[in-house]
Design an enzyme around this catalytic site. Structure first.
Site, short mmCIF file in Angstrom:
data_model
loop_
_atom_site.label_atom_id
_atom_site.label_comp_id
_atom_site.label_asym_id
_atom_site.label_seq_id
_atom_site.Cartn_x
_atom_site.Cartn_y
_atom_site.Cartn_z
N CYS A 1 3.54 8.59 1.11
CA CYS A 1 3.64 7.20 2.27
C CYS A 1 4.38 6.23 1.52
CB CYS A 1 2.99 7.35 3.07
SG CYS A 1 3.27 6.33 4.67
N SER B 1 10.82 6.58 8.76
CA SER B 1 10.28 6.19 9.98
C SER B 1 11.10 4.83 10.46
CB SER B 1 9.24 6.54 9.71
OG SER B 1 8.79 6.02 11.02
N CYS C 1 -2.61 1.82 7.92
CA CYS C 1 -1.81 1.08 7.62
C CYS C 1 -2.03 0.26 7.37
CB CYS C 1 0.03 1.29 8.03
SG CYS C 1 0.97 0.23 6.83
N GLY D 1 5.30 -2.14 6.56
CA GLY D 1 6.88 -2.78 6.96
C GLY D 1 8.20 -1.89 7.81
N GLU D 2 9.45 -2.35 8.10
CA GLU D 2 10.18 -1.63 8.60
C GLU D 2 11.44 -1.25 7.84
OE1 GLU D 2 13.05 0.63 10.74
OE2 GLU D 2 10.99 -0.23 11.76
N HIS E 1 6.35 6.10 20.70
CA HIS E 1 4.61 5.51 21.34
C HIS E 1 4.91 4.91 22.48
CE1 HIS E 1 4.25 5.36 16.96
NE2 HIS E 1 5.05 4.89 16.73
N SER F 1 10.06 5.71 15.44
CA SER F 1 8.27 5.43 16.02
C SER F 1 8.66 4.99 18.00
CB SER F 1 8.27 4.32 15.47
OG SER F 1 7.40 4.06 14.42
N CYS G 1 -0.69 -1.27 14.53
CA CYS G 1 -0.50 -1.50 14.02
C CYS G 1 -1.42 -2.76 12.55
CB CYS G 1 1.39 -1.28 13.33
SG CYS G 1 1.38 -1.79 11.22
N GLU H 1 1.34 -0.81 0.03
CA GLU H 1 0.29 0.38 0.23
C GLU H 1 0.81 1.06 0.35
OE1 GLU H 1 -2.41 -0.23 3.52
OE2 GLU H 1 -3.21 -2.43 3.19
N CYS I 1 5.62 -7.20 8.11
CA CYS I 1 5.76 -6.86 8.93
C CYS I 1 6.40 -7.54 10.02
CB CYS I 1 5.34 -5.56 9.42
SG CYS I 1 6.51 -4.33 10.68
N CYS J 1 3.98 -4.72 16.47
CA CYS J 1 3.51 -3.54 17.24
C CYS J 1 1.88 -3.94 17.60
CB CYS J 1 3.48 -2.38 16.43
SG CYS J 1 5.65 -1.86 16.30
#
Length: 352
Positions: A105, A192, A330, A160-161, A217, A215, A119, A92, A112, A116
């Site tokens: 974005c 990010s 996401c 994803g990271e 949080h 990130s 997410c 996406e 991923c 988390c």
């Protein structure tokens, strides 16, 4: 494939290809500009090139594409794309207009592995890394559809990271930024990360002024571990220490979740971290579709936390959710599409 190379390497490959065929050297630049600066959907569209040259390019150096499986348009102008990849995977990206800015974005992985709790992508698990082309092509496809909508900003905040896919992300950063690539300024590109220490070190060594968002949080290791399993491997203090290597201003991304990370004490600890690094804090509303079992912090409480940070000398902003009337969190659109396909497969065919 030429589109998977950085512009400099693609030019070198093209120059060799042109020389092998005894073509004039100027053909290299004519072809090269059609990769990113003035992209074409297919070589047939590069009408400044002879027909036989376009045919040779199609046969030997074809242009790859991402297929738009679904496009959703929000009432606020946000547009979300579900891209189908050549192996059937889906990713996406989201285009967010705001005044004269158009922020895209992008995803760096299909799925991923980090899990988390807030997410949707993390809940689907990891599928695979994306190639440099698959990352940068999310912007290229926007340009192909309408050059006037070329992104002015790119944020690696999709699926994803990014720093777990560093080689491809590094090449994609070059493609997005280079004058003979998409030519987006480095200060308009943000990576990010949850805090992958080896990747942070690699990113810090790059000379360009790419922006970095962490990130965060949660302001303590204990609270962060409850939300983000990666805290067990790369703890908060190590991440903050690694952030000191960046010459650019750091941003903390902080999704506010009622009862989990939004107390005054949390804000005070967050302020200490932000002052230590001179960081900007983005307070983000929990998107209601990303984690249905969690409760978003109320808007008035978000503003109060922003003011509390400001009173301690920290620049903080409250970001409003975009695309609430579409699957804009996401991973949501891909999950919705998978459920739709699954339902179709389970539906019995009518008897003839």
């Amino acid at each position: 494939m030429l589109l998977d190379f950085t512009p400099a390497l693609a030019r070198a490959r093209l120059a060799a290809w042109v020389a092998e065929r005894g073509l004039p050297t100027y053909r290299t630049e004519q072809i090269h500009r059609r990769l990113w600066r003035a992209p074409v959907a297919q070589w047939a569209d590069a009408t400044e090139l002879p027909r036989d040259l376009r045919a040779a390019l199609d046969a030997e150096l074809p242009v790859s594409r991402l297929t738009a499986a679904t496009i959703q348009q929000s009432s606020d102008g946000t547009r979300k794309y579900l891209w189908q990849l050549s192996d059937g995977e889906a990713i996406e990206s989201v285009l967010i207009p705001s005044g004269g800015r158009r922020t895209l974005c992008v995803s760096s992985q299909a799925g991923c592995a980090l899990g988390c709790t807030f997410c949707a992508t993390g809940r689907m698990g990891f599928r695979r890394n994306l190639s440099a082309f698959e990352i940068a092509a999310q912007a290229r496809e926007i340009v192909l559809r309408d050059p006037a909508e070329k992104p002015t900003n790119v944020v690696f905040m999709g699926m994803g990271e990014p720093l777990l896919n560093w080689p491809a992300v590094s090449d994609a950063l070059t493609i997005l930024n280079a004058p003979d690539g998409l030519g987006i300024g480095a200060r308009h590109i943000t990576v990010s990360t949850v805090g992958i220490l080896p990747g942070m070190a690699e990113l810090a060594r790059r000379p360009e002024q790419f922006r970095v968002a962490i990130s965060l949080h949660a302001p303590t290791s204990e609270r962060r571990r409850a939300l983000m399993p990666i805290e067990k491997k790369y703890d908060l203090e190590a991440v903050l220490k690694a952030a000191e290597a960046f010459r650019k201003r750091i941003t903390f991304e902080y999704v506010l979740i009622a009862g989990a990370n939004d107390t005054d004490r949390d804000a005070d600890a967050l302020a200490r971290h932000a002052r230590r690094l001179g960081a900007l804090v983005n307070l983000l509303p929990l998107h209601p579709g990303g984690a249905p079992d969690l409760t978003p912090t109320a808007a008035h409480r978000m503003r109060a936390l922003r003011d509390r940070l400001a009173s301690q000398g920290v620049e903080a902003t409250v970001r409003r959710s975009r695309g609430l009337d579409i699957a804009a969190a996401c991973g949501q659109l891909r999950i919705a599409e998978e459920r739709r396909v699954s339902r179709l497969r389970r539906t019995p065919l009518p008897r003839s």
